[in-house]
Write an enzyme that holds these catalytic residues in place. Structure first.
Site, mmCIF file in Angstrom:
data_model
loop_
_atom_site.group_PDB
_atom_site.id
_atom_site.type_symbol
_atom_site.label_atom_id
_atom_site.label_comp_id
_atom_site.label_asym_id
_atom_site.label_seq_id
_atom_site.Cartn_x
_atom_site.Cartn_y
_atom_site.Cartn_z
ATOM 1 N N TYR A 47 0.849 -1.212 0.000
ATOM 2 C CA TYR A 47 0.000 0.000 0.000
ATOM 3 C C TYR A 47 0.879 1.254 0.000
ATOM 4 C CZ TYR A 47 -3.845 -3.053 1.728
ATOM 5 O OH TYR A 47 -4.782 -4.043 1.910
ATOM 6 N N HIS A 105 0.566 -11.587 2.231
ATOM 7 C CA HIS A 105 -0.518 -10.875 1.539
ATOM 8 C C HIS A 105 -1.335 -11.781 0.609
ATOM 9 C CE1 HIS A 105 -1.547 -6.499 0.234
ATOM 10 N NE2 HIS A 105 -2.612 -7.271 0.155
#
Ligand code: A2P
Length: 275
Positions: A47, A105
């Site tokens: 991110y 992730h």
């Protein structure tokens, strides 16, 4: 019995999603969420906002030990040394001295390295870089492999989950192993779900918004939703939703919205990969 890896404390019932919240404005938005009462912050190396998350934690005035700060390992860093380096870099970027929860992730099955990544996260936990470790977008077969190889069960599995894609089987699997299921895109990325006629009827019956009904539904299922909201009024509304009580009839009706192809962006972890 495989060792389980519960977090030091029970997790809160809702967290704050931060994807796309970056820089000074992002940090202010996240700090506002903390002041509003969120205690679990979800972020990821990819991110590119771990710096903003750390700044928000420092400026919020909320005691550090009340917070669960989360980040995630990118697919391109599954190799053992690269994974450990990523955790160190994540911690460094936040400016904090540890993170509370670190997840793989995506499994990226074609790389065949998620077990290696898991071994690295176990080591990162032993070194005190992170307090608890888990996974994201893992299917039962992926988690089975981690546990078979290491004896360590993830504390959390964060998956896409909302009324159009309620993940009944994955939730049952996670629950049977003491794994907390977290939901990304809990309100379906604010797409047509917020205008769904059935959800709108239920919301009108309770005098609340559709987003609140959806988040209350997550809480009722025992799922930990991670909504992102920029406006402080929406942050407050979403946090309060967790205490809204739906009726059994509401929950049964919402179950009828499930669709086999309910994923919003066709991201099936058996084939979809991120790096
Ligand atoms: P914004 O960030 O502009 O406040 P998801 O968490 O499912 O991925 O969805 C995030 C999206 O949902 C964001 O665009 C966010 O808008 C929007 N959103 C968050 N809370 C609400 C709410 N209570 N009502 C309507 N939209 C919301």
């Amino acid at each position: 019995m495989p060792e389980t890896t519960p977090t030091a404390d029970p997790l809160p019932r809702i967290g704050f999603g931060t994807a796309a919240l970056k820089g000074r404005h992002g940090a202010e938005t996240i700090a506002e969420a903390l002041r509003t009462g969120y205690r679990l912050i979800d972020s990821a190396f990819n991110y590119e906002n771990e710096g903003a998350v750390g700044a928000a934690v420092r400026s919020s005035g909320v005691p550090r030990d009340e917070l669960i700060v989360t980040s995630k390992l990118p697919g391109r860093h599954h190799a053992h040394a690269a994974a450990l380096e990523s955790v160190e870099e994540s911690v460094y970027r936040t400016g904090l001295d540890h993170l509370d929860l670190y997840l793989i992730h995506w499994p990226n099955p074609s790389q065949e390295r998620y077990v290696e990544a898991w071994e690295a996260l176990i080591e990162a936990r032993e070194r005190g870089l992170v307090r608890a470790i888990g996974v994201s977008n893992f299917l039962p077969e992926h988690i089975d492999r981690l546990v078979e190889a290491t004896g360590v069960t993830p504390a959390v599995n964060q998956v896409e989950l909302h009324p159009y894609f309620p993940q009944d089987e994955q939730r049952a699997y996670d629950a049977s192993r003491g794994i907390v299921t977290e939901a990304w895109s809990p309100i379906g990325r604010a797409n047509e779900m917020l205008r769904d006629p059935l959800l709108t009827r239920i919301a009108e019956g309770h005098g609340v918004s559709v987003a609140e009904v959806i988040l209350a539904w997550h809480a009722r299922l025992g799922v930990l939703p991670l909504p992102k909201a920029t406006a402080s009024e929406r942050q407050r509304q979403n946090l309060a939703a967790i205490d809204l009580e739906l009726t059994d009839a509401d929950v049964e009706a919402i179950a009828s919205l499930a669709r086999p192809d309910g994923r919003t962006h066709d991201q099936d972890p058996a084939v979809y990969e991120e790096f």
